[in-house]
Design a protein around this motif. Structure first.
Motif, PDB file in Angstrom:
ATOM      1  N   GLU A 109      41.958  30.935  33.158  1.00  0.00           N
ATOM      2  CA  GLU A 109      43.317  31.445  33.025  1.00  0.00           C
ATOM      3  C   GLU A 109      43.636  32.410  34.161  1.00  0.00           C
ATOM      4  O   GLU A 109      44.741  32.417  34.702  1.00  0.00           O
ATOM      5  N   LEU A 110      42.638  33.194  34.553  1.00  0.00           N
ATOM      6  CA  LEU A 110      42.821  34.162  35.630  1.00  0.00           C
ATOM      7  C   LEU A 110      43.107  33.470  36.953  1.00  0.00           C
ATOM      8  O   LEU A 110      43.990  33.883  37.708  1.00  0.00           O
ATOM      9  N   VAL A 111      42.368  32.402  37.251  1.00  0.00           N
ATOM     10  CA  VAL A 111      42.538  31.713  38.529  1.00  0.00           C
ATOM     11  C   VAL A 111      43.443  30.500  38.400  1.00  0.00           C
ATOM     12  O   VAL A 111      43.674  29.792  39.375  1.00  0.00           O
ATOM     13  N   GLY A 112      43.951  30.256  37.197  1.00  0.00           N
ATOM     14  CA  GLY A 112      44.877  29.145  37.012  1.00  0.00           C
ATOM     15  C   GLY A 112      46.238  29.426  37.622  1.00  0.00           C
ATOM     16  O   GLY A 112      47.003  28.508  37.919  1.00  0.00           O
ATOM     17  N   LYS A 113      46.533  30.706  37.821  1.00  0.00           N
ATOM     18  CA  LYS A 113      47.783  31.099  38.454  1.00  0.00           C
ATOM     19  C   LYS A 113      47.586  31.093  39.975  1.00  0.00           C
ATOM     20  O   LYS A 113      46.461  31.044  40.461  1.00  0.00           O
ATOM     21  N   PRO A 114      48.677  31.180  40.743  1.00  0.00           N
ATOM     22  CA  PRO A 114      48.504  31.314  42.197  1.00  0.00           C
ATOM     23  C   PRO A 114      47.668  32.551  42.502  1.00  0.00           C
ATOM     24  O   PRO A 114      47.959  33.646  42.018  1.00  0.00           O
ATOM     25  N   LEU A 115      46.605  32.385  43.294  1.00  0.00           N
ATOM     26  CA  LEU A 115      45.710  33.504  43.541  1.00  0.00           C
ATOM     27  C   LEU A 115      46.336  34.573  44.417  1.00  0.00           C
ATOM     28  O   LEU A 115      45.763  35.654  44.592  1.00  0.00           O
ATOM     29  N   LEU A 116      47.528  34.292  44.960  1.00  0.00           N
ATOM     30  CA  LEU A 116      48.265  35.322  45.686  1.00  0.00           C
ATOM     31  C   LEU A 116      48.617  36.477  44.763  1.00  0.00           C
ATOM     32  O   LEU A 116      48.839  37.604  45.202  1.00  0.00           O
ATOM     33  N   ASP A 117      48.690  36.203  43.446  1.00  0.00           N
ATOM     34  CA  ASP A 117      49.080  37.223  42.478  1.00  0.00           C
ATOM     35  C   ASP A 117      47.935  38.177  42.142  1.00  0.00           C
ATOM     36  O   ASP A 117      48.166  39.220  41.534  1.00  0.00           O
ATOM     37  N   LEU A 118      46.703  37.820  42.513  1.00  0.00           N
ATOM     38  CA  LEU A 118      45.558  38.665  42.197  1.00  0.00           C
ATOM     39  C   LEU A 118      45.383  39.732  43.276  1.00  0.00           C
ATOM     40  O   LEU A 118      45.307  39.419  44.463  1.00  0.00           O
ATOM     41  N   LYS A 119      45.285  40.979  42.850  1.00  0.00           N
ATOM     42  CA  LYS A 119      45.144  42.089  43.786  1.00  0.00           C
ATOM     43  C   LYS A 119      44.049  43.020  43.296  1.00  0.00           C
ATOM     44  O   LYS A 119      44.000  43.376  42.125  1.00  0.00           O
ATOM     45  N   VAL A 120      43.150  43.408  44.198  1.00  0.00           N
ATOM     46  CA  VAL A 120      42.107  44.371  43.850  1.00  0.00           C
ATOM     47  C   VAL A 120      42.718  45.768  43.825  1.00  0.00           C
ATOM     48  O   VAL A 120      43.213  46.262  44.833  1.00  0.00           O
ATOM     49  N   MET A 121      42.682  46.402  42.658  1.00  0.00           N
ATOM     50  CA  MET A 121      43.230  47.745  42.529  1.00  0.00           C
ATOM     51  C   MET A 121      42.147  48.819  42.604  1.00  0.00           C
ATOM     52  O   MET A 121      42.374  49.903  43.147  1.00  0.00           O
ATOM     53  N   HIS A 122      40.981  48.535  42.056  1.00  0.00           N
ATOM     54  CA  HIS A 122      39.928  49.546  42.011  1.00  0.00           C
ATOM     55  C   HIS A 122      38.589  48.857  41.812  1.00  0.00           C
ATOM     56  O   HIS A 122      38.504  47.815  41.144  1.00  0.00           O
ATOM     57  N   VAL A 123      37.541  49.427  42.393  1.00  0.00           N
ATOM     58  CA  VAL A 123      36.190  48.903  42.250  1.00  0.00           C
ATOM     59  C   VAL A 123      35.288  50.068  41.861  1.00  0.00           C
ATOM     60  O   VAL A 123      35.340  51.133  42.472  1.00  0.00           O
ATOM     61  N   GLU A 124      34.464  49.878  40.842  1.00  0.00           N
ATOM     62  CA  GLU A 124      33.581  50.941  40.387  1.00  0.00           C
ATOM     63  C   GLU A 124      32.307  50.344  39.807  1.00  0.00           C
ATOM     64  O   GLU A 124      32.266  49.161  39.457  1.00  0.00           O
ATOM     65  N   PRO A 125      31.246  51.153  39.691  1.00  0.00           N
ATOM     66  CA  PRO A 125      30.036  50.663  39.025  1.00  0.00           C
ATOM     67  C   PRO A 125      30.365  50.238  37.597  1.00  0.00           C
ATOM     68  O   PRO A 125      31.197  50.844  36.927  1.00  0.00           O
ATOM     69  N   ALA A 126      29.725  49.190  37.142  1.00  0.00           N
ATOM     70  CA  ALA A 126      30.028  48.640  35.817  1.00  0.00           C
ATOM     71  C   ALA A 126      29.635  49.607  34.713  1.00  0.00           C
ATOM     72  O   ALA A 126      28.564  50.231  34.760  1.00  0.00           O
ATOM     73  N   LEU A 127      30.501  49.731  33.713  1.00  0.00           N
ATOM     74  CA  LEU A 127      30.181  50.483  32.509  1.00  0.00           C
ATOM     75  C   LEU A 127      29.430  49.592  31.511  1.00  0.00           C
ATOM     76  O   LEU A 127      28.580  50.068  30.764  1.00  0.00           O
ATOM     77  N   LEU A 128      29.776  48.320  31.508  1.00  0.00           N
ATOM     78  CA  LEU A 128      29.125  47.380  30.596  1.00  0.00           C
ATOM     79  C   LEU A 128      27.731  47.004  31.089  1.00  0.00           C
ATOM     80  O   LEU A 128      27.447  47.072  32.292  1.00  0.00           O
ATOM     81  N   HIS A 129      26.892  46.576  30.171  1.00  0.00           N
ATOM     82  CA  HIS A 129      25.572  46.059  30.486  1.00  0.00           C
ATOM     83  C   HIS A 129      25.569  44.550  30.217  1.00  0.00           C
ATOM     84  O   HIS A 129      26.353  44.052  29.400  1.00  0.00           O
ATOM     85  N   PRO A 130      24.666  43.814  30.866  1.00  0.00           N
ATOM     86  CA  PRO A 130      24.640  42.357  30.669  1.00  0.00           C
ATOM     87  C   PRO A 130      24.072  41.971  29.312  1.00  0.00           C
ATOM     88  O   PRO A 130      23.408  42.783  28.648  1.00  0.00           O
ATOM     89  N   PRO A 131      24.310  40.745  28.887  1.00  0.00           N
ATOM     90  CA  PRO A 131      23.750  40.270  27.611  1.00  0.00           C
ATOM     91  C   PRO A 131      22.232  40.410  27.588  1.00  0.00           C
ATOM     92  O   PRO A 131      21.562  40.205  28.601  1.00  0.00           O
ATOM     93  N   GLY A 132      21.707  40.775  26.412  1.00  0.00           N
ATOM     94  CA  GLY A 132      20.274  40.939  26.270  1.00  0.00           C
ATOM     95  C   GLY A 132      19.776  42.329  26.592  1.00  0.00           C
ATOM     96  O   GLY A 132      18.598  42.636  26.368  1.00  0.00           O
ATOM     97  N   ASP A 133      20.651  43.183  27.124  1.00  0.00           N
ATOM     98  CA  ASP A 133      20.244  44.543  27.438  1.00  0.00           C
ATOM     99  C   ASP A 133      19.905  45.294  26.153  1.00  0.00           C
ATOM    100  O   ASP A 133      20.532  45.098  25.108  1.00  0.00           O
ATOM    101  N   THR A 134      18.920  46.182  26.237  1.00  0.00           N
ATOM    102  CA  THR A 134      18.482  46.912  25.043  1.00  0.00           C
ATOM    103  C   THR A 134      19.518  47.911  24.548  1.00  0.00           C
ATOM    104  O   THR A 134      19.528  48.260  23.371  1.00  0.00           O
TER     105      THR A 134
END
Length: 247
Positions: A109-134
């Motif tokens: 759904e995110l890339v189903g639209k024209p990708l011109l509409d996607l804009k990077v607003m902010h980048v930061e270290p992830a708060l979430l952990h991957p699946p299986g994390d303790t």
């Protein structure tokens, strides 16, 4: 780092609740004001990843989605990229080593639209952990995790970037890595023929541009996509690469 209460990774019942881009931009502006006018866009990232993003513009401000994703994959970092999609902000968490992403909306759904509409607003270290994390309270809902590879492919083939990524640019001859599962790639027609040809023999970007059904932009996008799948061998010592560099 952004307050985790601003974004709920998933909403258990109903549609995901996404922040308005205008409100998020005000939040970023307030952070910049509090920091004395210094942008905090990528300030929380590791020095190596930050330096990588700075190549695309001051404070990484001109970086396109695929460039940020490529940097995350190269450095193997867990990063959350806040993307403006229309009037909403979508937090996309990249687990590079696990080859997964967490996204409150399906990536198609995110890339189903024209990708011109996607804009990077902010980048930061992830708060979430991957699946299986303790530390399970910080693991997002299972249904919101998706494979990274298809998203990287779509961003490379349909995103804004029309030039080779810096790591593979310059005089070179390219081949498909022997371990790449070509059948798993979402390619068809001339792209499949080009991939199969690269599996048999090396070629420069100039040569690929002249193949049936290809041109320079399509060949460039294909090479970027293969690189992001860890499926590209780049040779700069090959005689054809040296010849291209000389001329």
């Amino acid at each position: 780092m952004i307050n985790s209460e601003l974004f709920q990774p998933t909403i258990p019942i109903g549609e995901p609740e996404l922040m308005r881009a205008s409100a998020y931009q005000r939040y970023l502006d307030e952070m910049r004001t509090e920091a004395g006018g210094i942008s905090t866009r990528i300030s929380q990232l590791s020095p190596s990843l930050k330096a990588d993003l700075l190549r695309f513009g001051e404070d990484g401000a001109d970086s396109e989605v695929v460039e940020v994703m490529a940097a995350c994959v190269r450095h193997g970092k867990r990063v959350t990229i806040h993307l403006q999609s229309g009037d909403r902000v979508v937090p996309l968490t990249v687990f590079a080593q696990e080859r997964l992403v967490h996204c409150p909306v399906p990536p198609e759904e995110l890339v189903g639209k024209p990708l011109l509409d996607l804009k990077v607003m902010h980048v930061e270290p992830a708060l979430l952990h991957p699946p299986g994390d303790t530390h399970s309270p910080l693991v997002g809902a299972e249904e919101a995790h998706y494979p990274l590879a298809p998203l990287l492919w779509e961003l490379a083939m349909r995103g804004l970037r029309r030039e080779l990524l810096p790591e593979i640019a310059g005089p070179a001859v390219y081949r498909v890595a022997p371990g790449l599962d070509v059948s798993s790639l979402p390619a068809s027609g001339a792209l499949v023929a080009a991939i199969q040809r690269l599996a048999r023999q090396g070629a420069s970007l100039r040569e690929m541009s002249d193949w049936p059904g290809m041109d320079r932009e399509r060949a460039t996008r294909l090479l970027n996509a293969l690189y992001l799948q860890s499926g590209l061998i780049v040779s700069r010592s090959h005689p054809d690469a040296v010849r291209d560099g000389w001329f």
